[in-house]
Design a protein around this motif. Structure first.
Motif, PDB file in Angstrom:
ATOM      1  N   SER A 822     -22.552 -39.900  40.508  1.00 48.73           N
ATOM      2  CA  SER A 822     -21.365 -40.228  41.308  1.00 48.73           C
ATOM      3  C   SER A 822     -20.705 -41.507  40.811  1.00 48.73           C
ATOM      4  CB  SER A 822     -21.755 -40.369  42.786  1.00 48.73           C
ATOM      5  OG  SER A 822     -22.722 -41.387  42.958  1.00 48.73           O
ATOM      6  N   GLU A 823     -21.483 -42.517  40.451  1.00 47.85           N
ATOM      7  CA  GLU A 823     -20.903 -43.755  39.947  1.00 47.85           C
ATOM      8  C   GLU A 823     -20.099 -43.512  38.675  1.00 47.85           C
ATOM      9  OE1 GLU A 823     -24.344 -46.927  41.489  1.00 47.85           O
ATOM     10  OE2 GLU A 823     -24.456 -46.025  39.483  1.00 47.85           O
ATOM     11  N   LEU A 824     -20.642 -42.695  37.779  1.00 42.98           N
ATOM     12  CA  LEU A 824     -19.965 -42.430  36.516  1.00 42.98           C
ATOM     13  C   LEU A 824     -18.670 -41.659  36.749  1.00 42.98           C
ATOM     14  CD1 LEU A 824     -20.427 -42.751  33.390  1.00 42.98           C
ATOM     15  CD2 LEU A 824     -21.229 -40.380  33.442  1.00 42.98           C
ATOM     16  N   LEU A 825     -18.725 -40.624  37.566  1.00 45.93           N
ATOM     17  CA  LEU A 825     -17.556 -39.782  37.766  1.00 45.93           C
ATOM     18  C   LEU A 825     -16.472 -40.465  38.582  1.00 45.93           C
ATOM     19  CD1 LEU A 825     -19.299 -36.354  38.472  1.00 45.93           C
ATOM     20  CD2 LEU A 825     -18.091 -37.034  36.389  1.00 45.93           C
ATOM     21  N   LEU A 826     -16.881 -41.277  39.542  1.00 51.79           N
ATOM     22  CA  LEU A 826     -15.899 -41.907  40.419  1.00 51.79           C
ATOM     23  C   LEU A 826     -14.951 -42.814  39.644  1.00 51.79           C
ATOM     24  CD1 LEU A 826     -15.373 -41.775  43.479  1.00 51.79           C
ATOM     25  CD2 LEU A 826     -16.686 -43.890  43.705  1.00 51.79           C
ATOM     26  N   ASP A 827     -15.452 -43.425  38.574  1.00 51.67           N
ATOM     27  CA  ASP A 827     -14.627 -44.323  37.762  1.00 51.67           C
ATOM     28  C   ASP A 827     -14.007 -43.622  36.553  1.00 51.67           C
ATOM     29  OD1 ASP A 827     -15.211 -46.434  39.439  1.00 51.67           O
ATOM     30  OD2 ASP A 827     -16.963 -47.079  38.290  1.00 51.67           O
ATOM     31  N   GLN A 844     -28.966 -36.125  52.430  1.00 54.56           N
ATOM     32  CA  GLN A 844     -30.180 -36.941  52.520  1.00 54.56           C
ATOM     33  C   GLN A 844     -30.226 -37.835  51.280  1.00 54.56           C
ATOM     34  OE1 GLN A 844     -32.858 -37.182  54.706  1.00 54.56           O
ATOM     35  NE2 GLN A 844     -33.969 -38.589  53.391  1.00 54.56           N
ATOM     36  N   PRO A 845     -29.692 -39.058  51.367  1.00 49.93           N
ATOM     37  CA  PRO A 845     -29.796 -39.953  50.217  1.00 49.93           C
ATOM     38  C   PRO A 845     -31.258 -40.257  49.907  1.00 49.93           C
ATOM     39  CG  PRO A 845     -28.169 -40.759  51.792  1.00 49.93           C
ATOM     40  CD  PRO A 845     -28.929 -39.660  52.465  1.00 49.93           C
ATOM     41  N   HIS A 846     -31.594 -40.264  48.648  1.00 51.74           N
ATOM     42  CA  HIS A 846     -32.956 -40.599  48.249  1.00 51.74           C
ATOM     43  C   HIS A 846     -33.238 -42.051  48.616  1.00 51.74           C
ATOM     44  CE1 HIS A 846     -36.404 -41.424  45.647  1.00 51.74           C
ATOM     45  NE2 HIS A 846     -36.547 -40.116  45.494  1.00 51.74           N
ATOM     46  N   CYS A 847     -34.461 -42.320  49.066  1.00 51.98           N
ATOM     47  CA  CYS A 847     -34.810 -43.674  49.519  1.00 51.98           C
ATOM     48  C   CYS A 847     -34.573 -44.717  48.431  1.00 51.98           C
ATOM     49  CB  CYS A 847     -36.272 -43.717  49.955  1.00 51.98           C
ATOM     50  SG  CYS A 847     -36.663 -42.649  51.342  1.00 51.98           S
ATOM     51  N   HIS A 848     -34.976 -44.403  47.186  1.00 53.74           N
ATOM     52  CA  HIS A 848     -34.813 -45.376  46.104  1.00 53.74           C
ATOM     53  C   HIS A 848     -33.341 -45.613  45.793  1.00 53.74           C
ATOM     54  CE1 HIS A 848     -39.130 -45.153  44.280  1.00 53.74           C
ATOM     55  NE2 HIS A 848     -39.135 -45.091  45.601  1.00 53.74           N
ATOM     56  N   GLN A 849     -32.526 -44.572  45.926  1.00 55.71           N
ATOM     57  CA  GLN A 849     -31.096 -44.774  45.722  1.00 55.71           C
ATOM     58  C   GLN A 849     -30.533 -45.657  46.820  1.00 55.71           C
ATOM     59  OE1 GLN A 849     -28.755 -41.335  44.873  1.00 55.71           O
ATOM     60  NE2 GLN A 849     -26.822 -42.395  45.047  1.00 55.71           N
ATOM     61  N   HIS A 850     -30.905 -45.377  48.056  1.00 57.39           N
ATOM     62  CA  HIS A 850     -30.480 -46.206  49.180  1.00 57.39           C
ATOM     63  C   HIS A 850     -30.831 -47.661  48.936  1.00 57.39           C
ATOM     64  CE1 HIS A 850     -30.147 -47.535  53.425  1.00 57.39           C
ATOM     65  NE2 HIS A 850     -31.292 -48.154  53.203  1.00 57.39           N
ATOM     66  N   ASP A 856     -22.869 -45.602  48.353  1.00 56.71           N
ATOM     67  CA  ASP A 856     -21.434 -45.717  48.608  1.00 56.71           C
ATOM     68  C   ASP A 856     -20.616 -44.851  47.658  1.00 56.71           C
ATOM     69  OD1 ASP A 856     -22.008 -47.475  50.603  1.00 56.71           O
ATOM     70  OD2 ASP A 856     -21.414 -49.277  49.513  1.00 56.71           O
ATOM     71  N   ALA A 857     -21.004 -44.815  46.364  1.00 59.39           N
ATOM     72  CA  ALA A 857     -20.237 -44.028  45.397  1.00 59.39           C
ATOM     73  C   ALA A 857     -20.288 -42.554  45.747  1.00 59.39           C
ATOM     74  CB  ALA A 857     -20.766 -44.264  43.987  1.00 59.39           C
ATOM     75  N   ASP A 858     -21.451 -42.053  46.151  1.00 55.49           N
ATOM     76  CA  ASP A 858     -21.574 -40.651  46.542  1.00 55.49           C
ATOM     77  C   ASP A 858     -20.673 -40.351  47.739  1.00 55.49           C
ATOM     78  OD1 ASP A 858     -24.464 -39.488  45.218  1.00 55.49           O
ATOM     79  OD2 ASP A 858     -24.178 -41.637  45.293  1.00 55.49           O
ATOM     80  N   ARG A 859     -20.697 -41.247  48.704  1.00 56.02           N
ATOM     81  CA  ARG A 859     -19.878 -41.036  49.900  1.00 56.02           C
ATOM     82  C   ARG A 859     -18.393 -41.020  49.536  1.00 56.02           C
ATOM     83  NH1 ARG A 859     -20.777 -40.609  55.605  1.00 56.02           N
ATOM     84  NH2 ARG A 859     -18.737 -39.924  56.311  1.00 56.02           N
ATOM     85  N   SER A 860     -17.982 -41.947  48.688  1.00 54.11           N
ATOM     86  CA  SER A 860     -16.571 -42.002  48.292  1.00 54.11           C
ATOM     87  C   SER A 860     -16.166 -40.745  47.542  1.00 54.11           C
ATOM     88  CB  SER A 860     -16.323 -43.238  47.420  1.00 54.11           C
ATOM     89  OG  SER A 860     -16.558 -44.421  48.147  1.00 54.11           O
ATOM     90  N   LEU A 861     -17.037 -40.261  46.669  1.00 55.33           N
ATOM     91  CA  LEU A 861     -16.726 -39.059  45.902  1.00 55.33           C
ATOM     92  C   LEU A 861     -16.593 -37.853  46.826  1.00 55.33           C
ATOM     93  CD1 LEU A 861     -18.316 -38.068  42.515  1.00 55.33           C
ATOM     94  CD2 LEU A 861     -18.000 -36.367  44.301  1.00 55.33           C
ATOM     95  N   LEU A 862     -17.530 -37.711  47.762  1.00 59.12           N
ATOM     96  CA  LEU A 862     -17.481 -36.578  48.688  1.00 59.12           C
ATOM     97  C   LEU A 862     -16.265 -36.663  49.603  1.00 59.12           C
ATOM     98  CD1 LEU A 862     -21.276 -36.411  49.545  1.00 59.12           C
ATOM     99  CD2 LEU A 862     -19.986 -34.675  48.278  1.00 59.12           C
ATOM    100  N   ASP A 863     -15.922 -37.881  50.018  1.00 55.74           N
ATOM    101  CA  ASP A 863     -14.721 -38.050  50.841  1.00 55.74           C
ATOM    102  C   ASP A 863     -13.473 -37.646  50.060  1.00 55.74           C
ATOM    103  OD1 ASP A 863     -16.212 -38.923  52.978  1.00 55.74           O
ATOM    104  OD2 ASP A 863     -15.806 -41.053  52.655  1.00 55.74           O
TER     105      ASP A 863
END
Length: 946
Positions: A822-827, A844-850, A856-863
């Motif tokens: 998500s970070e790569l694609l969002l930019d 379900q965000p992975h704990c290590h990612q959290h 935030d990047a995943d949420r922005s992309l999905l939004d």
């Protein structure tokens, strides 16, 4: 422990169980967990009891009186003054006595047990349009009993009052063993303790009338003003704030207040904190619910560590003023009028719920985050919540800053400025030889300063062990004697929380940090933020107890999944930290790295790393656990799961050479059962199937497009051997975004499974070899993308801590180039996500990612794609090797039941369950009928292709 002490503990436990108090723990581990609260103090109890009924409480007190054992009541243990630690029997009310017994919407009252969490009461009251008034920043885990003990206030006490203003009745057992039913407004009940208290008041009328109750936040000492005859000898209100020194609370009836229809938050900026304080008296005629002060030193720390800090008005000191009412237009008029009268450099009127919550999070999180400022100097409680009359607040703050400078100390003040109450964490040098004397010198000077301003040593948290000795600066000797006389009326043998308020312990006795020894040599991890000292690392835990929030998953938090499942202190991040602190202290837990108490405390740690982000002070229990396992098993035989699950990448490469045969063997009934037993895997766990074709084989046989910007795809073990379809989907998405995909070399590994099992020498070699390749292949600046969040998190976090010093710069460079999908694609310029409008996504965000990268990047992309997203907090419960290991299955399932499984069950049949983590998808498949997708699959349309 010497033999007489051991015998006394044994006699106590035997007597308690004979009296019907069955849940008693005198283990070294439990005594370590309860040896401190959220304060600086370390006081090891004889035993901890978990009463399940009021009858058990009464029985426990009877045994304690007979054996002359001190008793300390405890809720969530969030007391920052040392109010909830004691040398005798600790009664933990949070485990069982945590119910709202009755709620009467018409009378606007609720009867509660002492262990009920404030937020639980608020949740019960909210559907009726009601709330309990006081709201400390620890509202998610503090208990009503603890609030009554300390007379808690919180941010909105200006509008809703202190706890003592909101208590209708108390039922308590005194140190004499008398059961008292006390009602606000006075009592006609006859009891020896009440008669003696009346006599003490009659003999000290002049002192009580002139020295007590002078302003709202005078919390130090007992509230003897409520015992005056003109106030009806109101023992119920006077008992609030007695810090458990009169007796033990059985239940309470509290008053509830109507919820306002609307609230408005006004943020005001000033040149500095003292100037903001000067403006507070002008706020009060506008009838605010709260006037909170915040200093730039707090805000700067929060900004450095959080991404969601809203814009604030210009200035270096701020007031956050909340107004409440039922007429929205009138409320906005009041807000504009207040801003006009504020004398501020600038202001913002905030009405949006999300931004308002973010503003309040600065206030709630700031203290914990500021506890560890840059440079590694720990900031401590100790001089935590002094209060002065609000008209003196600005002058007091200027004098206080001068006092800090004179002592060479630094602090970040904030607090309930509308009430004149100031919180501050100060970098006392407690880890140095002169730390104790420097602490005493400053505290005594600060007490004299507060007294000179007509203030109180404590404004809401009680005096405890931190400030009781200082009452002599606030009260005359006659007033001190009056406090002692009232205490003796209720507790003549001084068994109720002794050392607090009356006949206090010295304020520099029993300090926790100076008792520990440094642990620097031979550690496999750098602990760079803690000067390489494991002792400093584990003492990051100040005990604020956010890890004990029962429903933190509801707000998107992860920490601490095992505590959410078991509600046992030993399974909280704090409980584990306390045992580790005792290990480095070496006097109670004496077995060092191999101590059974340590391994029992760490056993149910999922290594989820949730605490690394959710804990305000940045405790990283996953790293501590890995270090302990490394040190304990170095050169020794390890548990079977360390060899099987810990070496999973190696075994996976072997098994994937003949996937059909491997899968058949792993599922052959008798053979599979034997294999699981030998491997240390729970018999109820299904071993994931190997893919018939690895990802690399798929990648090598496809026809790649020509051109595009280069990107390196990190091929993790799980994508390669178990879910190549995820990698294939990612490749298609990246190529569609204009990238030319290259993949990492065969045999490379991030070392995660070795890290989580504490095989850190192997992990270091694996990570170093991976960094060498990544460093060389990204020298031209090309990005790296990871699909498995836990592997990505290693390169973004653990790698720099784990590798040798010569490789740390390289680890830092690789971390900067390593991205989630998500970070790569969002930019990505020109790339737009597919249209997901109307798609319901349960994520379900992975704990290590959290914890490490954030979501935030995943949420922005999905939004941006138009998806309707429900983010699930908490942990899936499998957590790599944890949920597969024998002995962890039940807890693993219970963790999944805290958030993930209920959310999935409640989702519509057409909803997409998004889970990037292989563990999360595996747990989901094992425990539900739903299939989890990786983000790459969702973006790819989840279309089966070859």
């Amino acid at each position: 422990m010497n033999e007489p002490a051991t015998a006394r503990i044994r006699d106590l436990v035997t007597a308690l169980r004979a009296a019907g108090v069955e849940k008693v723990d005198d283990s070294t581990r439990a005594r370590a967990e309860y040896s401190t609260d959220a304060s600086l103090y370390r006081v090891v109890p004889m035993a901890v009891a978990f009463p399940r009924s009021t009858d058990e409480v009464v029985a426990a007190l009877q045994v304690a009186r007979e054996q002359k054992v001190p008793v300390t009541g405890r809720g969530a243990g969030t007391s920052i003054a040392g109010n909830a630690v004691g040398t005798g029997l600790v009664l933990d009310f949070s485990r069982y006595l945590d119910a709202v017994l009755e709620l009467d919407p018409q009378a606007r009252t609720a009867r509660v047990q002492p262990g009920v969490v404030l937020d639980s009461l608020q949740a019960r009251a909210r559907p009726h349009g009601l709330r309990f008034g006081p709201d400390p920043s620890t509202h998610g885990r503090c208990t009503i009993g603890g609030m009554i003990g300390n007379n808690a206030c919180g941010s909105r006490a200006l509008g809703y009052g202190r706890t003592s203003d909101n208590v209708a009745a108390l039922r308590m057992v005194t140190g004499r063993g008398e059961l008292l039913e006390l009602r606000r407004g006075g009592t006609d009940e006859q009891a020896v303790s009440l008669d003696l208290a009346r006599r003490a008041v009659r003999e000290n009328l002049g002192v009580i009338r002139t020295e007590f109750g002078r302003f709202g936040r005078q919390v130090s000492g007992y509230a003897l003003e409520h015992l005056l005859p003109e106030r009806g000898f109101d023992v119920a209100r006077a008992a609030v704030g007695s810090e458990g020194t009169w007796g033990i609370l059985l239940d309470a009836t509290v008053e509830l207040l109507p919820l306002p229809s609307h609230t408005v938050l006004v943020a005001l900026g000033y040149p500095d904190m003292a100037a903001a304080a000067d403006a507070c008296p002008a706020m009060l005629p506008h009838r605010p619910v709260a006037v909170e002060g915040l200093d730039s030193r707090i805000v700067d720390v929060v900004r450095a560590r959080r991404s969601d800090v809203p814009e604030l008005p210009p200035g270096q000191g701020w007031l956050f003023v909340e107004l409440a009412g039922d007429d929205e237009a009138e409320l906005h008029r009041r807000a504009r009028s207040l801003a006009a009268d504020s004398g501020a450099l600038g202001h913002r009127i905030i009405t949006g719920a999300a931004e308002t919550a973010a503003i309040w999070r600065i206030r709630e999180d700031g203290a914990g985050l500021a506890a560890r400022p840059s440079g590694g100097h720990m900031a401590h409680a100790g001089w935590e919540d002094a209060a002065v009359p609000v008209e003196r607040l600005g002058t007091y703050l200027r004098d206080f800053d001068e006092l800090l400078d004179a002592h060479g100390l630094h602090g970040a003040p904030y607090g309930h400025f509308g009430d004149g109450c100031v919180h501050v964490r100060i970098d006392f040098p407690l880890d140095r030889p002169e730390g104790g004397s420097a602490y005493r010198s400053f505290i005594e000077a600060a007490a004299k300063l507060v007294a000179s301003h007509g203030g109180s040593m404590s404004g809401e948290h009680g005096d405890g062990r931190a400030r009781s000795e200082l009452l002599r600066y606030l009260y005359s000797s006659e007033a001190i004697a009056a406090l002692g006389a009232v205490k003796a009326a209720f507790d003549p043998d001084d068994l109720m929380n002794p050392g607090v308020l009356v006949d206090p312990r010295p304020l520099d006795a029993d300090l926790r940090v100076p008792a520990a020894r440094a642990h620097r040599s031979g550690l496999p991890m750098a602990f760079a933020d803690d000067a390489g000292d494991f002792t400093k690392a584990v003492h990051r835990c100040t005990g604020v107890g956010r890890c004990r929030t029962p429903n933190s998953a509801a707000s998107g938090g992860v920490m601490c999944p095992s505590f959410m499942a078991t509600r046992d202190e030993k399974d909280s991040t704090r409980g584990r930290a306390r045992v580790l602190q005792e290990m480095v202290n070496g006097t109670l837990v004496t077995g060092g790295w191999r101590a059974p108490e340590v391994h029992e405390a760490l056993d149910l740690c999922l290594s989820c790393k949730g605490c690394a982000s959710d804990c305000p002070t940045g405790v990283d229990m996953a790293s501590y656990k890995a270090t302990v396992l490394h040190q304990a098993y170095r050169g020794r035989l390890r548990p079977a799961s360390h060899y099987s699950l810990g070496w999973l990448p190696t075994w996976a490469r072997v098994g994937s050479r003949v996937p059909r045969l491997t899968n058949a063997l792993l599922r052959a009934p008798g053979l599979a059962a034997i294999g699981k037993r030998v491997a240390g895997v729970d018999a109820r766990r299904d071993v994931p199937e190997f893919a018939r074709e690895t990802f690399r084989r798929w990648f090598d046989r496809r026809t790649p497009p020509t051109g595009g910007d280069p990107v390196l795809l990190w091929v993790d073990t799980f994508t390669e051997h178990f879910t190549p379809e995820v990698g294939a989907a990612a490749v298609r998405v990246l190529e569609a975004a204009g990238y030319r995909v290259e993949i990492s070399s065969p045999g490379q590994c991030c070392g995660l499974t070795w890290i989580s099992t504490g095989q850190l020498d192997v992990a270091r070699r694996r990570v170093t070899r991976a960094l060498d390749e990544l460093g060389a292949r990204t020298a031209d600046g090309r990005p790296v993308v990871g699909l498995e969040p836990s592997c990505t998190a290693v390169f973004r976090g653990d790698a720099e801590e784990l590798v040798a010093p010569a490789h740390r710069d390289q680890a830092h460079r690789v971390a900067d180039r390593f991205h989630t999908l998500s970070e790569l694609l969002l930019d990505r310029p020109g790339w737009t996500p597919p249209d997901l409008a109307g798609t319901q996504v349960v994520a379900q965000p992975h704990c290590h990612q959290h914890a490490v990268m954030g979501w935030d990047a995943d949420r922005s992309l999905l939004d941006a794609a138009g998806a309707e997203v429900q983010r699930v907090g908490g942990c899936c419960g499998l957590a790599g090797n944890f949920g597969a290991e024998r002995g962890h299955y039940d807890v693993s399932v219970a963790v999944a039941e805290t958030a993930l499984l209920p959310a999935v069950r409640a989702a519509s049949p057409g909803a997409v369950v998004l889970a990037d983590g292989f563990s999360c998808r595996t747990q989901l498949a094992a425990l539900s009928e739903r299939r989890g997708l990786h983000l790459a699959q969702l973006l790819d349309g989840d279309a089966p292709r070859s």
